[in-house]
Design a protein around this motif. Structure first.
Motif, PDB file in Angstrom:
ATOM      1  N   GLY A  28       4.319   1.569   1.484  1.00 28.60           N
ATOM      2  CA  GLY A  28       3.453   1.574   2.667  1.00 28.60           C
ATOM      3  C   GLY A  28       3.128   0.136   3.005  1.00 28.60           C
ATOM      4  O   GLY A  28       2.874  -0.669   2.101  1.00 28.60           O
ATOM      5  N   ALA A  29       3.176  -0.214   4.274  1.00 29.46           N
ATOM      6  CA  ALA A  29       2.867  -1.588   4.674  1.00 29.46           C
ATOM      7  C   ALA A  29       2.223  -1.587   6.046  1.00 29.46           C
ATOM      8  O   ALA A  29       2.544  -0.742   6.897  1.00 29.46           O
ATOM      9  CB  ALA A  29       4.140  -2.438   4.689  1.00 29.46           C
ATOM     10  N   VAL A  30       1.302  -2.495   6.242  1.00 30.96           N
ATOM     11  CA  VAL A  30       0.695  -2.665   7.559  1.00 30.96           C
ATOM     12  C   VAL A  30       0.560  -4.152   7.863  1.00 30.96           C
ATOM     13  O   VAL A  30       0.277  -4.948   6.974  1.00 30.96           O
ATOM     14  CB  VAL A  30      -0.706  -1.990   7.675  1.00 30.96           C
ATOM     15  CG1 VAL A  30      -0.652  -0.542   7.269  1.00 30.96           C
ATOM     16  CG2 VAL A  30      -1.759  -2.710   6.853  1.00 30.96           C
ATOM     17  N   LEU A  39      -2.049  -3.709  13.404  1.00 27.92           N
ATOM     18  CA  LEU A  39      -1.096  -4.054  14.460  1.00 27.92           C
ATOM     19  C   LEU A  39       0.157  -3.189  14.395  1.00 27.92           C
ATOM     20  O   LEU A  39       0.750  -2.864  15.423  1.00 27.92           O
ATOM     21  CB  LEU A  39      -0.693  -5.527  14.335  1.00 27.92           C
ATOM     22  CG  LEU A  39      -1.849  -6.530  14.367  1.00 27.92           C
ATOM     23  CD1 LEU A  39      -1.359  -7.925  13.998  1.00 27.92           C
ATOM     24  CD2 LEU A  39      -2.514  -6.540  15.735  1.00 27.92           C
ATOM     25  N   ASP A  40       0.568  -2.799  13.178  1.00 26.33           N
ATOM     26  CA  ASP A  40       1.802  -2.019  13.021  1.00 26.33           C
ATOM     27  C   ASP A  40       1.842  -1.435  11.605  1.00 26.33           C
ATOM     28  O   ASP A  40       1.250  -2.000  10.684  1.00 26.33           O
ATOM     29  CB  ASP A  40       3.019  -2.927  13.246  1.00 26.33           C
ATOM     30  CG  ASP A  40       4.253  -2.159  13.713  1.00 26.33           C
ATOM     31  OD1 ASP A  40       4.210  -0.914  13.760  1.00 26.33           O
ATOM     32  OD2 ASP A  40       5.269  -2.814  14.013  1.00 26.33           O
ATOM     33  N   THR A  41       2.519  -0.316  11.458  1.00 26.25           N
ATOM     34  CA  THR A  41       2.581   0.337  10.138  1.00 26.25           C
ATOM     35  C   THR A  41       4.024   0.666   9.755  1.00 26.25           C
ATOM     36  O   THR A  41       4.892   0.818  10.620  1.00 26.25           O
ATOM     37  CB  THR A  41       1.767   1.657  10.119  1.00 26.25           C
ATOM     38  OG1 THR A  41       2.381   2.594  11.011  1.00 26.25           O
ATOM     39  CG2 THR A  41       0.321   1.433  10.534  1.00 26.25           C
ATOM     40  N   PHE A  42       4.246   0.799   8.447  1.00 26.91           N
ATOM     41  CA  PHE A  42       5.583   1.074   7.888  1.00 26.91           C
ATOM     42  C   PHE A  42       5.411   2.028   6.709  1.00 26.91           C
ATOM     43  O   PHE A  42       4.535   1.821   5.867  1.00 26.91           O
ATOM     44  CB  PHE A  42       6.183  -0.249   7.405  1.00 26.91           C
ATOM     45  CG  PHE A  42       7.519  -0.143   6.714  1.00 26.91           C
ATOM     46  CD1 PHE A  42       8.710  -0.325   7.412  1.00 26.91           C
ATOM     47  CD2 PHE A  42       7.589   0.111   5.338  1.00 26.91           C
ATOM     48  CE1 PHE A  42       9.937  -0.250   6.761  1.00 26.91           C
ATOM     49  CE2 PHE A  42       8.816   0.195   4.693  1.00 26.91           C
ATOM     50  CZ  PHE A  42       9.987   0.006   5.406  1.00 26.91           C
ATOM     51  N   GLN A  43       6.221   3.064   6.656  1.00 27.77           N
ATOM     52  CA  GLN A  43       6.190   3.978   5.495  1.00 27.77           C
ATOM     53  C   GLN A  43       7.592   4.491   5.219  1.00 27.77           C
ATOM     54  O   GLN A  43       8.289   4.945   6.138  1.00 27.77           O
ATOM     55  CB  GLN A  43       5.250   5.167   5.764  1.00 27.77           C
ATOM     56  CG  GLN A  43       5.050   6.113   4.571  1.00 27.77           C
ATOM     57  CD  GLN A  43       6.163   7.173   4.423  1.00 27.77           C
ATOM     58  OE1 GLN A  43       6.837   7.508   5.394  1.00 27.77           O
ATOM     59  NE2 GLN A  43       6.331   7.679   3.225  1.00 27.77           N
ATOM     60  N   LEU A  82      12.073  -2.903   5.077  1.00 30.98           N
ATOM     61  CA  LEU A  82      10.790  -3.591   4.881  1.00 30.98           C
ATOM     62  C   LEU A  82      10.907  -5.056   5.301  1.00 30.98           C
ATOM     63  O   LEU A  82      10.004  -5.602   5.949  1.00 30.98           O
ATOM     64  CB  LEU A  82      10.350  -3.476   3.411  1.00 30.98           C
ATOM     65  CG  LEU A  82       9.059  -4.210   3.048  1.00 30.98           C
ATOM     66  CD1 LEU A  82       7.859  -3.671   3.825  1.00 30.98           C
ATOM     67  CD2 LEU A  82       8.789  -4.114   1.538  1.00 30.98           C
ATOM     68  N   HIS A  83      12.035  -5.670   4.941  1.00 37.00           N
ATOM     69  CA  HIS A  83      12.255  -7.070   5.308  1.00 37.00           C
ATOM     70  C   HIS A  83      12.214  -7.249   6.829  1.00 37.00           C
ATOM     71  O   HIS A  83      11.629  -8.211   7.347  1.00 37.00           O
ATOM     72  CB  HIS A  83      13.604  -7.551   4.757  1.00 37.00           C
ATOM     73  CG  HIS A  83      13.854  -9.003   4.959  1.00 37.00           C
ATOM     74  ND1 HIS A  83      13.254  -9.965   4.186  1.00 37.00           N
ATOM     75  CD2 HIS A  83      14.612  -9.658   5.872  1.00 37.00           C
ATOM     76  CE1 HIS A  83      13.634 -11.159   4.615  1.00 37.00           C
ATOM     77  NE2 HIS A  83      14.465 -11.003   5.629  1.00 37.00           N
ATOM     78  N   ALA A  84      12.789  -6.287   7.550  1.00 40.75           N
ATOM     79  CA  ALA A  84      12.775  -6.337   9.022  1.00 40.75           C
ATOM     80  C   ALA A  84      11.347  -6.170   9.546  1.00 40.75           C
ATOM     81  O   ALA A  84      10.939  -6.841  10.497  1.00 40.75           O
ATOM     82  CB  ALA A  84      13.685  -5.251   9.586  1.00 40.75           C
ATOM     83  N   PHE A  85      10.585  -5.286   8.909  1.00 43.33           N
ATOM     84  CA  PHE A  85       9.187  -5.073   9.304  1.00 43.33           C
ATOM     85  C   PHE A  85       8.365  -6.344   9.064  1.00 43.33           C
ATOM     86  O   PHE A  85       7.507  -6.713   9.866  1.00 43.33           O
ATOM     87  CB  PHE A  85       8.602  -3.895   8.517  1.00 43.33           C
ATOM     88  CG  PHE A  85       7.162  -3.595   8.856  1.00 43.33           C
ATOM     89  CD1 PHE A  85       6.819  -2.946  10.034  1.00 43.33           C
ATOM     90  CD2 PHE A  85       6.140  -3.978   7.990  1.00 43.33           C
ATOM     91  CE1 PHE A  85       5.485  -2.691  10.345  1.00 43.33           C
ATOM     92  CE2 PHE A  85       4.809  -3.723   8.287  1.00 43.33           C
ATOM     93  CZ  PHE A  85       4.480  -3.076   9.473  1.00 43.33           C
ATOM     94  N   LEU A 162       0.938   4.424   2.376  1.00 42.90           N
ATOM     95  CA  LEU A 162       0.455   3.921   3.668  1.00 42.90           C
ATOM     96  C   LEU A 162      -1.060   4.056   3.781  1.00 42.90           C
ATOM     97  O   LEU A 162      -1.739   3.143   4.262  1.00 42.90           O
ATOM     98  CB  LEU A 162       1.166   4.635   4.832  1.00 42.90           C
ATOM     99  CG  LEU A 162       0.731   4.189   6.230  1.00 42.90           C
ATOM    100  CD1 LEU A 162       0.848   2.671   6.414  1.00 42.90           C
ATOM    101  CD2 LEU A 162       1.531   4.915   7.309  1.00 42.90           C
ATOM    102  N   ASP A 163      -1.591   5.183   3.330  1.00 47.04           N
ATOM    103  CA  ASP A 163      -3.055   5.356   3.381  1.00 47.04           C
ATOM    104  C   ASP A 163      -3.758   4.307   2.523  1.00 47.04           C
ATOM    105  O   ASP A 163      -4.780   3.745   2.929  1.00 47.04           O
ATOM    106  CB  ASP A 163      -3.456   6.771   2.935  1.00 47.04           C
ATOM    107  CG  ASP A 163      -3.142   7.821   4.003  1.00 47.04           C
ATOM    108  OD1 ASP A 163      -2.948   7.436   5.171  1.00 47.04           O
ATOM    109  OD2 ASP A 163      -3.091   9.018   3.660  1.00 47.04           O
ATOM    110  N   ASP A 164      -3.223   4.039   1.352  1.00 49.41           N
ATOM    111  CA  ASP A 164      -3.807   2.995   0.494  1.00 49.41           C
ATOM    112  C   ASP A 164      -3.742   1.631   1.194  1.00 49.41           C
ATOM    113  O   ASP A 164      -4.711   0.866   1.189  1.00 49.41           O
ATOM    114  CB  ASP A 164      -3.082   2.918  -0.855  1.00 49.41           C
ATOM    115  CG  ASP A 164      -3.458   4.058  -1.808  1.00 49.41           C
ATOM    116  OD1 ASP A 164      -4.352   4.856  -1.473  1.00 49.41           O
ATOM    117  OD2 ASP A 164      -2.846   4.132  -2.903  1.00 49.41           O
ATOM    118  N   ALA A 165      -2.593   1.320   1.793  1.00 40.47           N
ATOM    119  CA  ALA A 165      -2.439   0.033   2.488  1.00 40.47           C
ATOM    120  C   ALA A 165      -3.423  -0.073   3.654  1.00 40.47           C
ATOM    121  O   ALA A 165      -4.017  -1.127   3.894  1.00 40.47           O
ATOM    122  CB  ALA A 165      -0.997  -0.135   2.979  1.00 40.47           C
TER     123      ALA A 165
END
Ligand code: AMP
Ligand code: MG
Length: 177
Positions: A28-30, A39-43, A82-85, A162-165
């Motif tokens: 999970g990443a934000v 601003l943006d999220t990733f899962q 993830l690298h692209a995100f 994602l929720d933790d992030a």
């Protein structure tokens, strides 16, 4: 101040098994502002290769089930995404943060296992340690406890990446104070 990337990982695990060969099963990443605005999220789920069958303990802890990881890509593909995100919102001088050092170590471990470059090429900020320092509490606390201390209600499902992030991102104003 620059935007911050917050990352949280879930991994294979078992109860009372300190030597368990953990592998990432969810990323999970934000991207957030320093005031905690998202601003943006990733899962993404990740299919583990060392212990491909999740333990009942792991599924109970995270709510991640076997079908979630069976249908997922392995780490190299997810690392590339993830690298692209990371690249999408990065500003010069940007950093990434996680609650504690474990996520950073686990990212390096899985990258080494698969022989790929680590997906996040930003300096790391240990938000857990910084929170304890800023608030002058002797001992670092878990993310849920930190939310409680500042009066934030934990949102979403704890132990989902994602929720933790997102919850760590909401804590940023207190971490960076
Ligand atoms: P978290 O970000 O707190 O959800 O934790 C990340 C990962 O650490 C989880 O996906 C588990 O692999 C492991 N973990 C967290 N809590 C425990 C626990 N009580 N026992 C064993 N492993 C855990
Ligand atoms: Mg988590």
């Amino acid at each position: 101040m620059e935007n911050i990337l917050v990352v949280d990982l879930e991994a294979t695990c078992d109860e009372n098994a300190p030597d368990f060969d953990m592998q990432i099963i969810e990323v999970g990443a934000v991207w957030a502002t320093t005031t905690g605005e998202i601003l943006d999220t990733f899962q993404r789920f990740v299919r583990p290769v060392a212990n491909p069958v999740l333990t009942p303990f792991c599924t109970a802890l995270t709510g991640i089930c076997q079908a979630d990881v069976d249908g997922a890509s392995t780490f190299p593909d997810v690392a590339e995404a993830l690298h692209a995100f990371v690249a999408h919102h990065r500003q010069p001088g940007a950093m990434w943060a996680s609650w504690g050092a474990w996520d950073s170590k686990q990212l390096l471990k899985d990258s080494a296992r698969h022989g790929i470059a680590p997906p996040i090429d930003l300096p790391h900020l240990n938000a857990k340690r910084l929170f304890a320092k800023v608030r002058h509490i002797g001992k670092a606390v878990g993310m849920a406890k930190a939310c409680e201390l500042v009066g934030l209600q934990l949102e979403g499902t704890h132990h989902r990446a994602l929720d933790d992030a997102l919850n760590v991102a909401r804590l940023l104003p207190w971490v960076l104070r």
